[in-house]
Design a protein around this motif. Structure first.
Motif, PDB file in Angstrom:
ATOM      1  N   TYR A 212       0.919  -1.021  -0.274  1.00  0.00           N
ATOM      2  CA  TYR A 212      -0.041  -0.097   0.000  1.00  0.00           C
ATOM      3  C   TYR A 212       0.589   1.279  -0.307  1.00  0.00           C
ATOM      4  CZ  TYR A 212      -5.356  -0.689   0.070  1.00  0.00           C
ATOM      5  OH  TYR A 212      -6.648  -1.432   0.140  1.00  0.00           O
ATOM      6  N   PRO A 213       1.834   1.288   0.987  1.00  0.00           N
ATOM      7  CA  PRO A 213       2.816   2.648   0.941  1.00  0.00           C
ATOM      8  C   PRO A 213       3.267   3.155  -0.334  1.00  0.00           C
ATOM      9  CG  PRO A 213       2.880   1.713   2.539  1.00  0.00           C
ATOM     10  CD  PRO A 213       1.874   0.204   2.122  1.00  0.00           C
ATOM     11  N   ILE A 214       3.870   2.099  -1.204  1.00  0.00           N
ATOM     12  CA  ILE A 214       4.716   1.899  -2.279  1.00  0.00           C
ATOM     13  C   ILE A 214       3.880   2.480  -3.271  1.00  0.00           C
ATOM     14  CG2 ILE A 214       6.706   1.101  -3.855  1.00  0.00           C
ATOM     15  CD1 ILE A 214       8.249   0.333  -1.640  1.00  0.00           C
ATOM     16  N   GLY A 215       2.549   0.898  -3.205  1.00  0.00           N
ATOM     17  CA  GLY A 215       2.003   0.856  -4.354  1.00  0.00           C
ATOM     18  C   GLY A 215       1.169   1.730  -4.281  1.00  0.00           C
ATOM     19  N   HIS A 216       0.308   2.402  -3.723  1.00  0.00           N
ATOM     20  CA  HIS A 216       0.089   3.809  -4.108  1.00  0.00           C
ATOM     21  C   HIS A 216       0.409   5.056  -4.770  1.00  0.00           C
ATOM     22  CE1 HIS A 216      -4.363   2.378  -2.916  1.00  0.00           C
ATOM     23  NE2 HIS A 216      -3.601   2.058  -1.554  1.00  0.00           N
ATOM     24  N   GLN A 217       1.827   5.438  -5.159  1.00  0.00           N
ATOM     25  CA  GLN A 217       2.114   5.901  -5.374  1.00  0.00           C
ATOM     26  C   GLN A 217       1.294   6.085  -6.867  1.00  0.00           C
ATOM     27  OE1 GLN A 217       6.728   4.681  -5.861  1.00  0.00           O
ATOM     28  NE2 GLN A 217       7.208   5.692  -3.638  1.00  0.00           N
ATOM     29  N   VAL A 218       1.425   5.081  -7.894  1.00  0.00           N
ATOM     30  CA  VAL A 218       0.508   5.144  -9.058  1.00  0.00           C
ATOM     31  C   VAL A 218      -1.141   5.950  -9.063  1.00  0.00           C
ATOM     32  CG1 VAL A 218       1.955   3.135 -10.416  1.00  0.00           C
ATOM     33  CG2 VAL A 218      -0.407   2.919  -8.667  1.00  0.00           C
ATOM     34  N   THR A 219      -1.379   5.427  -7.289  1.00  0.00           N
ATOM     35  CA  THR A 219      -3.066   5.755  -7.386  1.00  0.00           C
ATOM     36  C   THR A 219      -2.864   8.002  -7.387  1.00  0.00           C
ATOM     37  OG1 THR A 219      -3.377   4.141  -5.856  1.00  0.00           O
ATOM     38  CG2 THR A 219      -4.722   6.052  -6.160  1.00  0.00           C
ATOM     39  N   LYS A 221      -0.565   9.825  -7.769  1.00  0.00           N
ATOM     40  CA  LYS A 221       0.317  10.407  -9.317  1.00  0.00           C
ATOM     41  C   LYS A 221      -0.456   9.917 -10.751  1.00  0.00           C
ATOM     42  CE  LYS A 221       4.531  10.575 -12.214  1.00  0.00           C
ATOM     43  NZ  LYS A 221       5.689   9.397 -12.523  1.00  0.00           N
ATOM     44  N   TYR A 222      -0.578   9.066 -10.808  1.00  0.00           N
ATOM     45  CA  TYR A 222      -1.982   8.770 -11.804  1.00  0.00           C
ATOM     46  C   TYR A 222      -3.342   8.778 -12.061  1.00  0.00           C
ATOM     47  CZ  TYR A 222       2.681   6.458 -12.983  1.00  0.00           C
ATOM     48  OH  TYR A 222       4.114   6.132 -14.344  1.00  0.00           O
ATOM     49  N   TRP A 223      -3.998   8.550 -11.081  1.00  0.00           N
ATOM     50  CA  TRP A 223      -5.012   8.486 -11.059  1.00  0.00           C
ATOM     51  C   TRP A 223      -5.975   9.651 -10.625  1.00  0.00           C
ATOM     52  CZ3 TRP A 223      -8.938   6.860  -7.215  1.00  0.00           C
ATOM     53  CH2 TRP A 223      -9.993   7.102  -7.224  1.00  0.00           C
ATOM     54  N   LEU A 224      -5.837  10.338  -9.048  1.00  0.00           N
ATOM     55  CA  LEU A 224      -5.349  11.528  -8.337  1.00  0.00           C
ATOM     56  C   LEU A 224      -5.056  12.271  -9.310  1.00  0.00           C
ATOM     57  CD1 LEU A 224      -5.616  10.496  -4.768  1.00  0.00           C
ATOM     58  CD2 LEU A 224      -7.407  10.421  -6.055  1.00  0.00           C
ATOM     59  N   ASP A 225      -3.934  12.809  -9.803  1.00  0.00           N
ATOM     60  CA  ASP A 225      -3.494  13.250 -10.011  1.00  0.00           C
ATOM     61  C   ASP A 225      -2.496  14.777  -9.283  1.00  0.00           C
ATOM     62  OD1 ASP A 225      -2.352  14.679 -12.875  1.00  0.00           O
ATOM     63  OD2 ASP A 225      -3.866  16.029 -13.025  1.00  0.00           O
ATOM     64  N   LEU A 226      -1.575  13.829  -8.336  1.00  0.00           N
ATOM     65  CA  LEU A 226      -1.478  14.809  -7.276  1.00  0.00           C
ATOM     66  C   LEU A 226      -0.125  15.558  -7.827  1.00  0.00           C
ATOM     67  CD1 LEU A 226      -3.562  13.285  -4.669  1.00  0.00           C
ATOM     68  CD2 LEU A 226      -3.719  15.208  -5.116  1.00  0.00           C
ATOM     69  N   SER A 247      -6.810   8.925   1.487  1.00  0.00           N
ATOM     70  CA  SER A 247      -6.961  10.260   2.901  1.00  0.00           C
ATOM     71  C   SER A 247      -5.741   9.888   3.262  1.00  0.00           C
ATOM     72  CB  SER A 247      -8.384   9.720   3.742  1.00  0.00           C
ATOM     73  OG  SER A 247      -9.429   9.917   3.406  1.00  0.00           O
ATOM     74  N   TYR A 248      -4.866   9.069   2.669  1.00  0.00           N
ATOM     75  CA  TYR A 248      -3.174   9.398   3.073  1.00  0.00           C
ATOM     76  C   TYR A 248      -2.163   8.399   2.905  1.00  0.00           C
ATOM     77  CZ  TYR A 248      -0.261   8.317   6.959  1.00  0.00           C
ATOM     78  OH  TYR A 248       1.374   8.367   7.786  1.00  0.00           O
ATOM     79  N   PHE A 249      -2.419   7.442   2.112  1.00  0.00           N
ATOM     80  CA  PHE A 249      -1.285   7.232   1.056  1.00  0.00           C
ATOM     81  C   PHE A 249      -0.813   7.737  -0.548  1.00  0.00           C
ATOM     82  CE2 PHE A 249      -1.695   2.974   3.408  1.00  0.00           C
ATOM     83  CZ  PHE A 249       0.013   3.545   4.133  1.00  0.00           C
ATOM     84  N   GLY A 250      -2.245   7.683  -0.763  1.00  0.00           N
ATOM     85  CA  GLY A 250      -2.147   8.779  -2.066  1.00  0.00           C
ATOM     86  C   GLY A 250      -1.550   9.982  -2.169  1.00  0.00           C
ATOM     87  N   PRO A 251      -2.539  10.838  -1.605  1.00  0.00           N
ATOM     88  CA  PRO A 251      -1.977  12.240  -1.184  1.00  0.00           C
ATOM     89  C   PRO A 251      -0.621  12.056  -0.525  1.00  0.00           C
ATOM     90  CG  PRO A 251      -4.362  11.879  -0.600  1.00  0.00           C
ATOM     91  CD  PRO A 251      -3.127  11.057  -1.174  1.00  0.00           C
ATOM     92  N   TRP A 252       0.058  11.703   0.180  1.00  0.00           N
ATOM     93  CA  TRP A 252       1.009  12.568   0.841  1.00  0.00           C
ATOM     94  C   TRP A 252       2.627  11.577  -0.012  1.00  0.00           C
ATOM     95  CZ3 TRP A 252      -0.479  11.611   6.735  1.00  0.00           C
ATOM     96  CH2 TRP A 252      -1.292  13.100   6.772  1.00  0.00           C
ATOM     97  N   ASN A 253       1.988  10.601  -0.538  1.00  0.00           N
ATOM     98  CA  ASN A 253       3.174   9.961  -1.337  1.00  0.00           C
ATOM     99  C   ASN A 253       3.710  11.261  -2.460  1.00  0.00           C
ATOM    100  OD1 ASN A 253       4.372   7.545  -1.031  1.00  0.00           O
ATOM    101  ND2 ASN A 253       2.544   6.862  -2.109  1.00  0.00           N
ATOM    102  N   MET A 254       2.812  12.107  -2.708  1.00  0.00           N
ATOM    103  CA  MET A 254       2.761  13.097  -3.835  1.00  0.00           C
ATOM    104  C   MET A 254       3.459  14.720  -3.057  1.00  0.00           C
ATOM    105  SD  MET A 254       2.865  11.615  -6.567  1.00  0.00           S
ATOM    106  CE  MET A 254       3.007  12.902  -7.232  1.00  0.00           C
ATOM    107  N   GLY A 255       2.404  14.517  -2.026  1.00  0.00           N
ATOM    108  CA  GLY A 255       3.582  15.624  -1.091  1.00  0.00           C
ATOM    109  C   GLY A 255       2.298  16.748  -1.277  1.00  0.00           C
ATOM    110  N   ALA A 256       0.337  16.103  -1.758  1.00  0.00           N
ATOM    111  CA  ALA A 256      -0.414  17.199  -1.088  1.00  0.00           C
ATOM    112  C   ALA A 256      -0.737  17.454  -0.149  1.00  0.00           C
ATOM    113  CB  ALA A 256      -1.424  16.204  -2.549  1.00  0.00           C
ATOM    114  N   ALA A 257      -1.376  18.666   0.163  1.00  0.00           N
ATOM    115  CA  ALA A 257      -2.328  18.344   1.383  1.00  0.00           C
ATOM    116  C   ALA A 257      -3.875  18.328   1.752  1.00  0.00           C
ATOM    117  CB  ALA A 257      -2.251  20.343   1.766  1.00  0.00           C
ATOM    118  N   GLN A 258      -4.149  17.864   2.357  1.00  0.00           N
ATOM    119  CA  GLN A 258      -5.766  17.023   1.906  1.00  0.00           C
ATOM    120  C   GLN A 258      -5.974  17.688   2.579  1.00  0.00           C
ATOM    121  OE1 GLN A 258      -5.643  12.718   3.790  1.00  0.00           O
ATOM    122  NE2 GLN A 258      -3.975  12.946   3.355  1.00  0.00           N
TER     123      GLN A 258
END
Length: 544
Positions: A212-219, A221-226, A247-258
């Motif tokens: 999940y922590p590494i796997g959600h890099q694709v979520t 980056k590519y889908w949420l486009d953050l 609400s956790y791995f996807g946005p924060w992998n990309m450094g986006a605020a929530q």
């Protein structure tokens, strides 16, 4: 408007060239949260509640709070590999608990706040949890069964003190903010989600520090486009894997605020007001949420910063997408995945959206539609959605159904992992969802196993037998419907139907109750006496 160029501009090139990178050791708290925390001003979240209270938290503050909590948990005897149940609504503490447990290598077991005492007992014992962190309402529920949960050695409560519970605010404040992040291997266990199946009670989908922590890099980056300057709002309950995704791995992998709205109910008008008021750039919600939003007068609102919207959990109706696009300028882009996986397919910002389709496979995922013999099917032919796991197993796939090797083995066929869903692929590689291969019901973003509802119903003296299936619903896509055979001495009535609904709400999590009840004299069965739910389901959906 910020971030106009999507992270992926050439789908085919990105897909063909993508390679997963997994170091031997990885810890999301140490490697990601602490990286963003190097900038002391960088915003991690903007939290608001229904009373207009606002709290801003930087990554640096989140990092420090998680270290304090990790010290507290350690002092309470929680060690690396121990299970911590976290059952909280959208309180800031949920994000702190997630980060602290990952930091110290404890195994997270999140749950929805709709769980009953019986649910909490089942989960604590099945996962052999050593600690539970929750709020006053659920602490009261847990105390009713605490004596039947021998592995739970420590109990932590937020918002107000309670006898025999450690009070979060005081104890965390008193703890040191110096904590050495655990050296966790990417293959070590990280979190476990309970997920409903067709038979039996929920099973435990186990994820590692990579899946999940590494796997959600694709979520992210590519889908949420953050991007780091984005503010992302995921309108989801914290108890579901969707929260880990968006609400956790996807946005924060990309450094986006929530953006986080702490509320105990979904209010479409309030949601639109917040979307107009705050600098939210991207949004994720279950189709049910969008269906409720488009019923409002969208012309009253302006959304100056909103640039990208996604939906997941079930296919979204094309009409809804059209109305939303007209009001906001954003096409709601569908995505597909499971508790067991990261994003498997999506309508990525750089590809032409096809309304009703779940898009194309995610880079790093070999997604196929196959037949019984593992042959890839030609275009427009319905089959099983499967992920190729041999010779290369993708990073974003769960490790196993914890403690259930037979159940784990049952979801593999040849070189493939089976998602349990059916679809077809068109000539251009877009996937189109057809339905579940089993009887699991997907409603308002929830996943409900019929067995759990049937088990609750049978506890009522009026019920001799029941069968639970999905039934079409305009707002929720599908809802739970129960066909009930009454025991002797009981007569079908609207009052009895309401009584049965209330009974289910009390026995199991309220979201599982049957919104429709039909009293019948017989249920269709196989020769061996098993209820043919498929026949009832087809009847409901007009396929018989």
């Amino acid at each position: 408007m910020m971030g106009k160029t999507p992270n992926m501009t050439d789908y085919q090139k990105e897909y063909d060239e993508f390679k997963w990178e997994v170091p031997e050791y990885f810890n999301f708290a140490g490697d990601v949260i602490d990286k963003w925390a190097q900038d002391p001003e960088k915003l991690a979240m903007l939290w608001v509640d229904d009373d207009g209270n606002e709290v801003r938290k930087t990554f640096a503050q989140l990092s420090a709070a998680s270290k304090k909590l990790a010290n507290l948990l350690t002092s309470l005897g929680v060690g690396q590999g121990d299970v911590v149940m976290v059952v909280l609504p959208r309180n800031i503490e949920w994000w702190e608990v997630f980060t602290a447990c990952i930091r110290m290598g404890a195994l997270l077991a999140p749950g929805t706040t709709q769980l009953t005492s019986k649910d909490l007992q089942f989960r604590a014992n099945k996962a052999e949890a050593s600690c539970i962190i929750t709020n006053p309402e659920l602490a009261e529920k847990f105390d009713k069964v605490a004596e039947e949960c021998p592995t739970v050695k420590s109990k932590i409560i937020i918002t107000e003190p309670r006898e025999d519970w450690t009070f979060y605010t005081e104890a965390v404040e008193a703890a040191s903010d110096q904590f050495e992040t655990a050296k966790t291997k990417s293959s070590d266990n990280c979190l476990v989600y309970f997920t409903s199946g067709t038979v039996g009670f929920p099973k435990m989908a186990l994820h590692t520090h990579a899946s999940y922590p590494i796997g959600h890099q694709v979520t992210g980056k590519y889908w949420l486009d953050l991007k780091p300057e984005d503010m992302h709002w995921n309108v989801s309950d914290t108890g579901w894997a969707k929260a880990a995704w968006s609400s956790y791995f996807g946005p924060w992998n990309m450094g986006a605020a929530q953006f986080i709205h702490h509320t105990d109910r979904f209010d479409p008008i309030k949601t639109l007001e917040l979307l107009a008021q705050y600098p939210i750039t991207t949004m994720c919600g279950a189709p049910t949420i969008y269906r409720m939003l488009v019923l409002q007068d969208l012309g009253q609102f302006k959304f100056p910063t909103l640039r990208h919207c996604v939906g997941a959990g079930e296919p979204l109706n094309p009409e809804i997408i059209e109305v939303w696009k007209k009001a906001t300028g954003c096409v709601i882009r569908d995505g597909y995945g499971q508790t067991e996986t990261v994003l498997l397919a999506g309508s990525f910002p750089c590809i032409e959206p096809r309304f009703g389709s779940m898009g194309r496979p995610t880079p790093g995922i070999e997604l196929k539609v196959i037949d019984e013999d593992c042959n890839e099917l030609p275009p427009n032919t319905e089959g099983d959605i499967a992920i190729k796991v041999k010779p290369n197993r993708p990073v974003g796939l769960f490790k196993e159904y914890w403690k259930e090797p037979d159940r784990t083995a049952s979801v593999y066929r040849g070189d493939y992992y089976l998602t349990g869903d059916r679809a077809y692929v068109d000539e251009d590689g877009y996937f189109w969802f057809v339905g579940r291969a089993d009887d699991v019901i997907l409603t308002s973003g929830y996943r409900i196993g019929p067995f759990e509802v049937e088990s609750a119903l049978i506890e009522h003296p009026a019920v001799a037998e029941s069968a639970v299936v999905s039934s079409p619903d305009e707002t929720r896509g599908e809802v739970v419907k129960a066909f009930v055979i009454l025991a002797g001495g009981f007569t079908a009535s609207d009052e009895l139907a309401k009584e049965l609904q209330e009974h289910v709400k009390n026995v199991t999590a309220p979201y599982k109750y049957p919104r429709k009840i039909e009293f019948v004299d017989v249920l269709p069965k196989t020769v061996s006496g098993k209820i043919r739910r498929v026949q009832l389901r087809n009847q409901e959906w007009g396929k018989e």
